[in-house]
Scaffold this motif. Structure first.
Motif, PDB file in Angstrom:
ATOM      1  N   GLY A 190       9.936   7.405   1.963  1.00 16.09           N
ATOM      2  CA  GLY A 190       9.224   7.955   0.829  1.00 16.09           C
ATOM      3  C   GLY A 190       7.866   8.469   1.282  1.00 16.09           C
ATOM      4  O   GLY A 190       7.312   8.013   2.289  1.00 16.09           O
ATOM      5  N   VAL A 191       7.314   9.421   0.543  1.00 16.25           N
ATOM      6  CA  VAL A 191       6.019   9.993   0.895  1.00 16.25           C
ATOM      7  C   VAL A 191       4.917   8.931   0.967  1.00 16.25           C
ATOM      8  O   VAL A 191       4.118   8.937   1.909  1.00 16.25           O
ATOM      9  CB  VAL A 191       5.633  11.117  -0.090  1.00 16.25           C
ATOM     10  N   PRO A 192       4.840   7.982   0.023  1.00 18.99           N
ATOM     11  CA  PRO A 192       3.755   6.989   0.090  1.00 18.99           C
ATOM     12  C   PRO A 192       3.778   6.152   1.363  1.00 18.99           C
ATOM     13  O   PRO A 192       2.752   6.014   2.049  1.00 18.99           O
ATOM     14  CB  PRO A 192       3.991   6.124  -1.156  1.00 18.99           C
ATOM     15  N   MET A 193       4.946   5.596   1.718  1.00 17.09           N
ATOM     16  CA  MET A 193       5.009   4.748   2.904  1.00 17.09           C
ATOM     17  C   MET A 193       4.857   5.570   4.184  1.00 17.09           C
ATOM     18  O   MET A 193       4.240   5.119   5.148  1.00 17.09           O
ATOM     19  CB  MET A 193       6.323   3.972   2.944  1.00 17.09           C
ATOM     20  N   SER A 194       5.375   6.782   4.194  1.00 19.05           N
ATOM     21  CA  SER A 194       5.180   7.649   5.357  1.00 19.05           C
ATOM     22  C   SER A 194       3.703   7.918   5.579  1.00 19.05           C
ATOM     23  O   SER A 194       3.207   7.882   6.710  1.00 19.05           O
ATOM     24  CB  SER A 194       5.924   8.974   5.148  1.00 19.05           C
ATOM     25  N   THR A 195       2.981   8.147   4.489  1.00 19.71           N
ATOM     26  CA  THR A 195       1.544   8.420   4.581  1.00 19.71           C
ATOM     27  C   THR A 195       0.774   7.212   5.099  1.00 19.71           C
ATOM     28  O   THR A 195      -0.119   7.335   5.940  1.00 19.71           O
ATOM     29  CB  THR A 195       1.007   8.826   3.200  1.00 19.71           C
ATOM     30  N   VAL A 196       1.127   6.041   4.596  1.00 16.51           N
ATOM     31  CA  VAL A 196       0.435   4.820   5.027  1.00 16.51           C
ATOM     32  C   VAL A 196       0.745   4.505   6.490  1.00 16.51           C
ATOM     33  O   VAL A 196      -0.153   4.172   7.273  1.00 16.51           O
ATOM     34  CB  VAL A 196       0.836   3.628   4.132  1.00 16.51           C
ATOM     35  N   LEU A 197       2.007   4.625   6.872  1.00 15.02           N
ATOM     36  CA  LEU A 197       2.388   4.298   8.250  1.00 15.02           C
ATOM     37  C   LEU A 197       1.753   5.249   9.256  1.00 15.02           C
ATOM     38  O   LEU A 197       1.487   4.870  10.395  1.00 15.02           O
ATOM     39  CB  LEU A 197       3.911   4.322   8.389  1.00 15.02           C
TER      40      LEU A 197
ATOM     41  N   ALA B 134       0.204  -1.811   6.353  1.00 14.74           N
ATOM     42  CA  ALA B 134       1.515  -1.314   6.762  1.00 14.74           C
ATOM     43  C   ALA B 134       2.557  -2.421   6.747  1.00 14.74           C
ATOM     44  O   ALA B 134       3.680  -2.230   6.273  1.00 14.74           O
ATOM     45  CB  ALA B 134       1.418  -0.697   8.152  1.00 14.74           C
ATOM     46  N   VAL B 135       2.186  -3.598   7.248  1.00 13.82           N
ATOM     47  CA  VAL B 135       3.125  -4.733   7.277  1.00 13.82           C
ATOM     48  C   VAL B 135       3.459  -5.176   5.860  1.00 13.82           C
ATOM     49  O   VAL B 135       4.631  -5.392   5.511  1.00 13.82           O
ATOM     50  CB  VAL B 135       2.530  -5.900   8.089  1.00 13.82           C
ATOM     51  N   CYS B 136       2.443  -5.308   5.021  1.00 17.74           N
ATOM     52  CA  CYS B 136       2.673  -5.734   3.629  1.00 17.74           C
ATOM     53  C   CYS B 136       3.458  -4.669   2.868  1.00 17.74           C
ATOM     54  O   CYS B 136       4.326  -4.990   2.046  1.00 17.74           O
ATOM     55  CB  CYS B 136       1.340  -5.997   2.935  1.00 17.74           C
ATOM     56  N   GLY B 137       3.155  -3.406   3.151  1.00 20.70           N
ATOM     57  CA  GLY B 137       3.892  -2.332   2.499  1.00 20.70           C
ATOM     58  C   GLY B 137       5.356  -2.354   2.870  1.00 20.70           C
ATOM     59  O   GLY B 137       6.229  -2.168   2.021  1.00 20.70           O
ATOM     60  N   ALA B 138       5.646  -2.595   4.150  1.00 20.73           N
ATOM     61  CA  ALA B 138       7.037  -2.670   4.602  1.00 20.73           C
ATOM     62  C   ALA B 138       7.745  -3.876   3.976  1.00 20.73           C
ATOM     63  O   ALA B 138       8.903  -3.787   3.569  1.00 20.73           O
ATOM     64  CB  ALA B 138       7.090  -2.766   6.119  1.00 20.73           C
ATOM     65  N   ALA B 139       7.042  -5.001   3.894  1.00 18.11           N
ATOM     66  CA  ALA B 139       7.632  -6.224   3.344  1.00 18.11           C
ATOM     67  C   ALA B 139       7.953  -6.091   1.867  1.00 18.11           C
ATOM     68  O   ALA B 139       8.866  -6.770   1.356  1.00 18.11           O
ATOM     69  CB  ALA B 139       6.691  -7.401   3.572  1.00 18.11           C
ATOM     70  N   THR B 140       7.216  -5.239   1.166  1.00 17.80           N
ATOM     71  CA  THR B 140       7.416  -5.084  -0.284  1.00 17.80           C
ATOM     72  C   THR B 140       8.064  -3.752  -0.642  1.00 17.80           C
ATOM     73  O   THR B 140       8.145  -3.400  -1.819  1.00 17.80           O
ATOM     74  CB  THR B 140       6.064  -5.193  -1.016  1.00 17.80           C
ATOM     75  N   ASP B 141       8.537  -3.020   0.371  1.00 16.61           N
ATOM     76  CA  ASP B 141       9.140  -1.707   0.147  1.00 16.61           C
ATOM     77  C   ASP B 141      10.546  -1.873  -0.429  1.00 16.61           C
ATOM     78  O   ASP B 141      11.456  -2.341   0.254  1.00 16.61           O
ATOM     79  CB  ASP B 141       9.196  -0.938   1.472  1.00 16.61           C
TER      80      ASP B 141
END
Length: 337
Positions: free
Chosen positions: A125-132, A167-174
């Motif tokens: 998704g655009v949000p997680m791609s942007t954060v990563l 990034a880690v928290c975002g991945a864990a809650t993605d």
């Protein structure tokens, strides 16, 4: 596609600028508004629109010839930049085999960067791609430290830690976690950082090879990067078997897909002009800050436009990561003690 420098990373195949000039105060006005506001808005709109259009072309249709789409966008960029040169709108460095030979390793990294960015955006998704993509800063700062002996203050390292945590928290809650997409994005971060770090040394070596004995100008980098990418992308197309599958793609008859693909290519070209216009009317720091701030509405628009599943925890992680990116730009301006 990607724009890469050591200050900000944006999507688009055109840009490859290294050092940003610092502009003096600009009192010009456009439509009654200060020129830096108009040029900044143009840059933000073009950049955000291209990310969203690329995502639409890659994920909202049943088009699987990803590398062929990238080839098309690079080809459009080459044609438009050359046309601008013929019309006298830009100046290109004459063809020089010494420059081509020196530039070729940069171009290999460039192709890796834009190719992996396409697959990352397709699967994330655009949000997680942007954060990563913030993790690129970690590779760049590490390269600065180990390769160039450059040191940074504690604020930089703290914001990097905040980016990693986000990034880690975002991945864990993605809720739409896609391991393939995450791996593509991490590889893309590596290529983007390598491009930024390697470009610095090459730009200095090219000074003695150009006609004016100066650094290679922006549009020459745009032109040669995309031109030299075409044969490399043809090899990747052949390796992926897209010469056979491309003709069978039903979306080639879909006017909506064609509109998204063509529009994103044109916007990539427009970003180059908007970027230079904005840089000529503001400072390098402001340019980088605006680029980082622009990621926030891009991520939120991507969340809504593509109906990405989310949770409050995931959204908070994304916003923290984007905020850390903005703070990072300011923290890099603080001299290390």
């Amino acid at each position: 596609m990607a724009v890469a420098d050591d200050k900000d990373i944006e999507e688009g195949p055109l840009l490859g600028n290294e050092a940003k000039p610092v502009a003096a105060a600009d009192s010009r006005r456009v439509l009654g508004l200060p020129v830096h506001l108009v040029s900044g808005a143009a840059y933000c709109v073009a950049s955000a629109s291209m990310v969203l259009l690329n995502k639409a072309a890659l994920s909202s249709f049943d088009f699987n010839s990803t590398t062929s789409l990238l080839f098309f966008q690079c080809l459009v960029c080459v044609i438009l930049v050359k046309l601008a040169d013929l019309l006298g709108l830009v100046t290109l460095e004459p063809w020089n085999m010494k420059i081509i030979q020196a530039w070729f390793p940069v171009n290999l990294i460039f192709v890796g960067m834009i190719w992996t960015s396409f697959f990352a955006l397709k699967n994330l998704g655009v949000p997680m791609s942007t954060v990563l993509k913030n993790l690129t800063n970690l590779f760049v700062i590490g390269g600065d430290y180990f390769l160039y002996g450059k040191s940074y203050g504690s604020a930089v390292w703290l914001t990097l830690a905040l980016m990693m945590t986000s990034a880690v928290c975002g991945a864990a809650t993605d809720l739409a976690f896609n391991l393939t997409g995450y791996l593509w994005q991490l590889v893309n971060c590596f290529f983007t950082a390598a491009y930024s770090l390697y470009l610095r040394g090459v730009m200095d070596r090219l000074v003695g090879m150009t006609v004016n004995k100066t650094r290679l100008n922006e549009f020459s980098m745009v032109f040669y990067n995309n031109l030299l990418s075409l044969p490399l992308l043809l090899v990747l197309i052949w390796q992926a078997g897209e010469f056979e599958t491309l003709r069978q793609e039903p979306d080639l008859q879909n006017p909506y897909f064609l509109t998204a693909a063509i529009a994103s290519s044109l916007l990539a070209f427009c970003i180059s002009f908007a970027s230079l216009w904005f840089l000529s009317s503001t400072t390098a720091t402001t340019y980088s800050l605006v680029g980082s701030l622009n990621k926030i509405p891009v991520a939120l628009l991507g969340l809504v436009a593509f109906d990405v599943p989310w949770s409050p925890q995931n959204l908070l992680s994304i916003l923290v990561g984007l905020g850390a990116g903005v703070i990072f730009v300011r923290a890099k301006q603080v001299p290390a003690k």
